[in-house]
Design an enzyme around this catalytic site. Structure first.
Site, PDB file in Angstrom:
ATOM      1  N   THR A 148      48.553  33.068  29.182  1.00  0.00           N
ATOM      2  CA  THR A 148      48.054  32.684  30.502  1.00  0.00           C
ATOM      3  C   THR A 148      47.830  33.891  31.410  1.00  0.00           C
ATOM      4  OG1 THR A 148      50.353  32.200  31.156  1.00  0.00           O
ATOM      5  CG2 THR A 148      48.996  30.344  30.439  1.00  0.00           C
ATOM      6  N   HIS A 150      46.568  36.689  30.355  1.00  0.00           N
ATOM      7  CA  HIS A 150      45.223  37.136  29.987  1.00  0.00           C
ATOM      8  C   HIS A 150      44.169  36.284  30.692  1.00  0.00           C
ATOM      9  CE1 HIS A 150      41.692  38.287  27.663  1.00  0.00           C
ATOM     10  NE2 HIS A 150      41.479  36.986  27.484  1.00  0.00           N
ATOM     11  N   GLU A 151      44.392  34.981  30.745  1.00  0.00           N
ATOM     12  CA  GLU A 151      43.417  34.082  31.362  1.00  0.00           C
ATOM     13  C   GLU A 151      43.262  34.342  32.857  1.00  0.00           C
ATOM     14  OE1 GLU A 151      41.567  32.102  29.688  1.00  0.00           O
ATOM     15  OE2 GLU A 151      42.594  32.174  27.754  1.00  0.00           O
ATOM     16  N   THR A 152      44.292  34.898  33.496  1.00  0.00           N
ATOM     17  CA  THR A 152      44.292  35.057  34.954  1.00  0.00           C
ATOM     18  C   THR A 152      44.423  36.515  35.391  1.00  0.00           C
ATOM     19  OG1 THR A 152      46.705  34.717  34.952  1.00  0.00           O
ATOM     20  CG2 THR A 152      45.314  32.766  35.294  1.00  0.00           C
ATOM     21  N   ARG A 299      45.557  40.022  25.110  1.00  0.00           N
ATOM     22  CA  ARG A 299      46.562  38.957  24.980  1.00  0.00           C
ATOM     23  C   ARG A 299      47.835  39.508  24.326  1.00  0.00           C
ATOM     24  NH1 ARG A 299      44.065  33.805  25.603  1.00  0.00           N
ATOM     25  NH2 ARG A 299      41.782  33.890  25.539  1.00  0.00           N
TER      26      ARG A 299
END
Length: 335
Positions: A148, A150-152, A299
């Site tokens: 998460t 990495h996603e943000t 990630r």
């Protein structure tokens, strides 16, 4: 007794019996409806129970065995974790150290993601971070935050404290290219609503908002902005995705908790237990099987840093460079 009164009493008795029969039939139908998994809109079983391949909750081998079990699967059928309280696994200071720059002035999500919101949300998913020994539990939390983050992320190569200290800088997709609305009779898009990536897992598409909302008890189809405006709901949406299997994909939880056993087809595709399979589950269609990929490496970088904070070994099979992607499952998270 006059005949008309007798007939009236008989008719009332028949009506009463018919009413009781209908009530019994309704209760029977409700009790026979599937309880969890894809048969129930991605719902999780209460109290950490396993969800069988047929959508039923239990804690014995038929419910928990792999392959088959959809979520919260535990070898031997023991319900994971008594309370789902992760305060003994991750402290407030560790949370702040992991997400060191989330409240930086340059981060649009500053002030949004809090330790208390995470701990509160996790309590709705008793198996999350409470399955296995202490090292396994810490690895799961590290893996969840690795993906998460990495996603943000708001980090860059030369960022202060390194690129992996800038997770949770964003809470929603910037300049979304579309409404992420796919025509659906089951999950119809609400007028004027857009279903772009929001929250730690960047939940996208109307059907994912519908499934997630049904599972956590919030109408996200009509109120998708809640995933970016309510931190507890944001974390619940991310953990729901993490805990939910997407056949033929296992759940992220099952992989990191050591519950997933790859099939012969998985092995032939290079999909072996480890953090790399989780990347494949989340965004394999875009990132896996392409050789070296900067997104995959990012990630991994977050995950390794968090494992170091927790003092646990990240394990092997961290990348998915040579893995074939899973075929598309029911859910899609990453953008």
């Amino acid at each position: 007794m006059p005949p008309q009164k007798e007939n009236h009493r008989t008719l009332n008795k028949m009506k009463t019996n018919l009413f009781l029969f209908l009530i019994f039939s309704l209760l029977l139908s409700l009790s026979s409806a599937e309880q969890c998994g894809r048969q129930a809109g991605g719902a999780l079983c209460p109290n950490g129970l396993c969800c069988s391949e047929f959508g039923w909750c239990g804690n014995t081998e038929p419910y928990c065995k792999q392959p088959g079990c959809q979520s919260q699967c535990t070898p031997g059928g023991t319900p994971p974790g008594p309370t789902g309280d992760l305060s003994g696994i991750i402290s407030s200071s560790q949370f702040d150290d992991m997400l060191k720059h989330r409240n930086d002035a340059a981060c649009p999500a500053r002030g949004f993601y809090t330790y208390n919101a995470f701990i509160t949300a996790a309590k709705s998913f008793p198996g999350f971070g409470t399955t296995g020994d202490t090292a396994t539990r810490k690895k799961e939390v590290a893996a969840f935050f690795g993906q998460t983050s990495h996603e943000t992320t708001g980090g860059w190569a030369t960022a202060p404290d390194g690129p992996y200290s800038w997770g949770y800088c964003f809470k929603q997709e910037q300049n979304p290219a579309s409404d992420y609305c796919e025509p659906s009779a089951t999950w119809p898009c609400a007028s004027g609503k857009r279903y772009y990536g929001r929250g730690p897992m960047q939940l996208s598409w109307n059907y994912n908002y519908g499934l997630c909302g049904r599972a956590i008890g919030v109408d996200l189809l009509n109120n998708p902005d809640l995933v970016a405006n309510d931190a507890v709901i944001a974390f619940k949406a991310a953990i729901w995705f993490w805990m939910t299997a997407q056949p033929p994909k296992p759940s992220c939880h099952a992989v990191i908790a050591g519950q997933w056993q790859p099939s012969d087809a998985d092995r032939a595709a290079g999909r072996l237990p480890g953090y790399g399979v989780i990347t494949n589950i989340i965004n394999g269609g875009l990132e896996c099987g392409r050789g070296q990929d900067g997104r995959v490496a990012d990630r991994i970088g977050f995950y390794q840093r968090y494992c170091n904070i927790f003092g646990v070994n990240p394990g092997g099979n961290l990348d998915c460079y040579n893995q074939r992607s899973f075929v598309n499952g029911l859910l899609e998270a990453a953008i």
